[in-house]
Design an enzyme around this catalytic site. Structure first.
Site, PDB file in Angstrom:
ATOM      1  CG  HIS A  10      -2.008   1.025   1.177  1.00 13.08           C
ATOM      2  ND1 HIS A  10      -3.344   0.730   1.026  1.00 13.08           N
ATOM      3  CD2 HIS A  10      -1.947   2.373   1.252  1.00 13.08           C
ATOM      4  CE1 HIS A  10      -4.053   1.841   1.026  1.00 13.08           C
ATOM      5  NE2 HIS A  10      -3.221   2.865   1.160  1.00 13.08           N
TER       6      HIS A  10
ATOM      7  CG  HIS B  47      -1.462   6.416  -2.149  1.00 12.91           C
ATOM      8  ND1 HIS B  47      -2.654   6.342  -2.832  1.00 12.91           N
ATOM      9  CD2 HIS B  47      -1.708   5.912  -0.913  1.00 12.91           C
ATOM     10  CE1 HIS B  47      -3.587   5.829  -2.047  1.00 12.91           C
ATOM     11  NE2 HIS B  47      -3.040   5.550  -0.868  1.00 12.91           N
TER      12      HIS B  47
ATOM     13  CG  HIS C  19      -7.788   3.759   0.273  1.00 10.20           C
ATOM     14  ND1 HIS C  19      -7.225   3.396  -0.907  1.00 10.20           N
ATOM     15  CD2 HIS C  19      -6.812   4.390   0.987  1.00 10.20           C
ATOM     16  CE1 HIS C  19      -5.949   3.785  -0.923  1.00 10.20           C
ATOM     17  NE2 HIS C  19      -5.674   4.385   0.211  1.00 10.20           N
TER      18      HIS C  19
ATOM     19  CD  GLU D 140      -7.397   6.172   5.375  1.00 17.10           C
ATOM     20  OE1 GLU D 140      -8.015   6.234   4.291  1.00 17.10           O
ATOM     21  OE2 GLU D 140      -6.260   6.672   5.529  1.00 17.10           O
TER      22      GLU D 140
ATOM     23  CG  ASP E  64      -1.617   5.595   3.197  1.00 15.59           C
ATOM     24  OD1 ASP E  64      -1.943   5.318   2.032  1.00 15.59           O
ATOM     25  OD2 ASP E  64      -2.414   6.084   4.024  1.00 15.59           O
ATOM     26  CG  ASP E  65      -0.038   8.878   0.970  1.00 13.72           C
ATOM     27  OD1 ASP E  65      -0.072   8.837  -0.258  1.00 13.72           O
ATOM     28  OD2 ASP E  65      -0.996   8.526   1.697  1.00 13.72           O
TER      29      ASP E  65
HETATM   30  N1  ADE Z   1      -4.826   8.909  -1.167  1.00 12.21           N
HETATM   31  C1  ADE Z   1      -3.580   8.971  -0.735  1.00 12.21           C
HETATM   32  N2  ADE Z   1      -3.495   8.553   0.550  1.00 12.21           N
HETATM   33  C2  ADE Z   1      -4.745   8.199   0.920  1.00 12.21           C
HETATM   34  C3  ADE Z   1      -5.308   7.670   2.107  1.00 12.21           C
HETATM   35  N3  ADE Z   1      -4.578   7.412   3.198  1.00 12.21           N
HETATM   36  N4  ADE Z   1      -6.630   7.457   2.132  1.00 12.21           N
HETATM   37  C4  ADE Z   1      -7.360   7.715   1.050  1.00 12.21           C
HETATM   38  N5  ADE Z   1      -6.886   8.181  -0.090  1.00 12.21           N
HETATM   39  C5  ADE Z   1      -5.575   8.428  -0.159  1.00 12.21           C
HETATM   40 ZN    ZN Z   2      -3.758   4.856   0.947  1.00  9.56          ZN
END
Ligand code: ADE
Ligand code: ZN
Length: 323
Positions: A8, A10, A188, A191, A269-270
């Protein structure tokens, strides 16, 4: 160093501020400096603001070389941390907003994967990802283009964005197009919304994985359904704390989900947005959840087993985990 794998991530969310700035300069663009924090992080206030800052940073990506460099940069960095496999979510809608075609951004990511394999022995695959708050039609379009320009490295279809404002059932058609073309599907859910978001996702979409899914812990029947259907959760503990899904690691359900027999994995994630790395996520599992080396390797193994990569490559990667 523990062998790692990640499901996961992005790709646009992997760009650190220094690379955003470098690419912006190359393209003659100016990035608003109020999006940058200290030490290679970004400044944002809450989830929806995070999505806006993410869009602003992604706006510097203007050609195949930018996509190649972003992909190579992340894979090279994460290979140094012991990672052998990354499944990257890529957003064709973000590319289109910058005038980059589906084929061009795909060519850049593919080249980045090939270059990183050559230099760092890490494998990468692509999950074409739509953005739910861009609307149903745009998501269907991403699915259609994914099938039209299918490449062996595109192994999956996913969806991110504003979960609370855009529940999953309405996106069934987009997922059906991807699923019928043989792509693995993830979304997703659970969350920003409770277990009902995950129920809706697994009821209406052909998913074998859930991005995050952590709030499933609130419903024992859902935990049983995830177990029965062998659905794997892509858990990103650092992201969940940064976005305040949970106030601290003590209240985060990673260990409880595992104890309930649900397959869990570890991802970033990011990373620069949440001040994390894959090394840090594995360290969090060790320090806050008491995972020993065997449990950490189990996370890697779970990732590879739930990955959408072809069977031959999966077996080669699993052999590197060595358990
Ligand atoms: N796009 C990038 N990161 C995200 C996240 N944590 N939840 C939903 N969309 C995303
Ligand atoms: Zn994500």
């Amino acid at each position: 160093m523990v062998v790692k794998a990640e499901l996961h991530l992005h790709l646009e969310g992997s760009l650190p501020p220094s690379l955003v700035t470098k690419i912006a300069k190359r393209n003659g663009l100016v990035v608003p400096s109020d999006i940058f924090g200290e030490n290679e992080t970004f400044l944002w206030a809450d989830f929806l603001h995070f999505l806006k800052v993410y869009d602003k940073a992604s706006f510097v990506l203007r050609n195949a070389e930018d996509y190649r460099e972003m992909t190579y940069d992340y894979l090279a960095r994460t290979a140094q941390m012991g990672s052998i496999y990354t499944e990257m979510m890529v957003s064709p809608d973000h590319a289109a907003l910058c005038g980059v075609s589906f084929e061009e951004h795909l060519a850049g990511v593919v080249q980045g994967i090939d270059d990183a394999r050559r230099d760092h022995s890490i494998e990468g695959r692509i999950i074409m990802t739509c953005v739910r708050h861009f609307g149903v039609e745009k998501c269907i379009n991403v699915a259609k283009n994914t099938v039209k320009y299918l490449h062996p490295y595109i192994v999956g279809f996913g969806m991110g964005g504003d979960e609370a404002g855009f529940p999953p059932a309405q996106f069934a058609k987009a997922y059906q197009i991807a699923h019928e073309a043989g792509l693995g599907c993830t979304v997703h859910a659970g969350e920003m919304v409770g277990p009902e978001g995950v129920w809706e996702a697994i009821t209406h979409l052909p998913v074998t994985r859930i991005g995050h899914g952590v709030r499933s812990i609130e419903d024992p029947n859902l935990l049983a359904a995830l177990r029965d259907r062998d659905i794997t959760l892509e858990v990103c503990p650092g992201s969940n704390i940064a976005l305040r899904v949970y106030p601290n690691f003590a209240s985060h359900p990673l260990q409880k989900l595992r104890d309930a027999g649900v397959k869990v994995t570890l991802s970033t994630d990011d990373p620069p947005y949440f001040d994390t790395t894959l090394t840090r996520e594995y360290a969090i599992a060790k320090e806050h959840f008491g995972f020993g080396e065997n449990e950490l390797l189990e996370m890697t193994r779970n990732s590879l087993e739930a990955s959408f990569v072809d069977a031959v490559t999966r077996e080669k990667l699993l052999a590197k985990v060595g358990i």
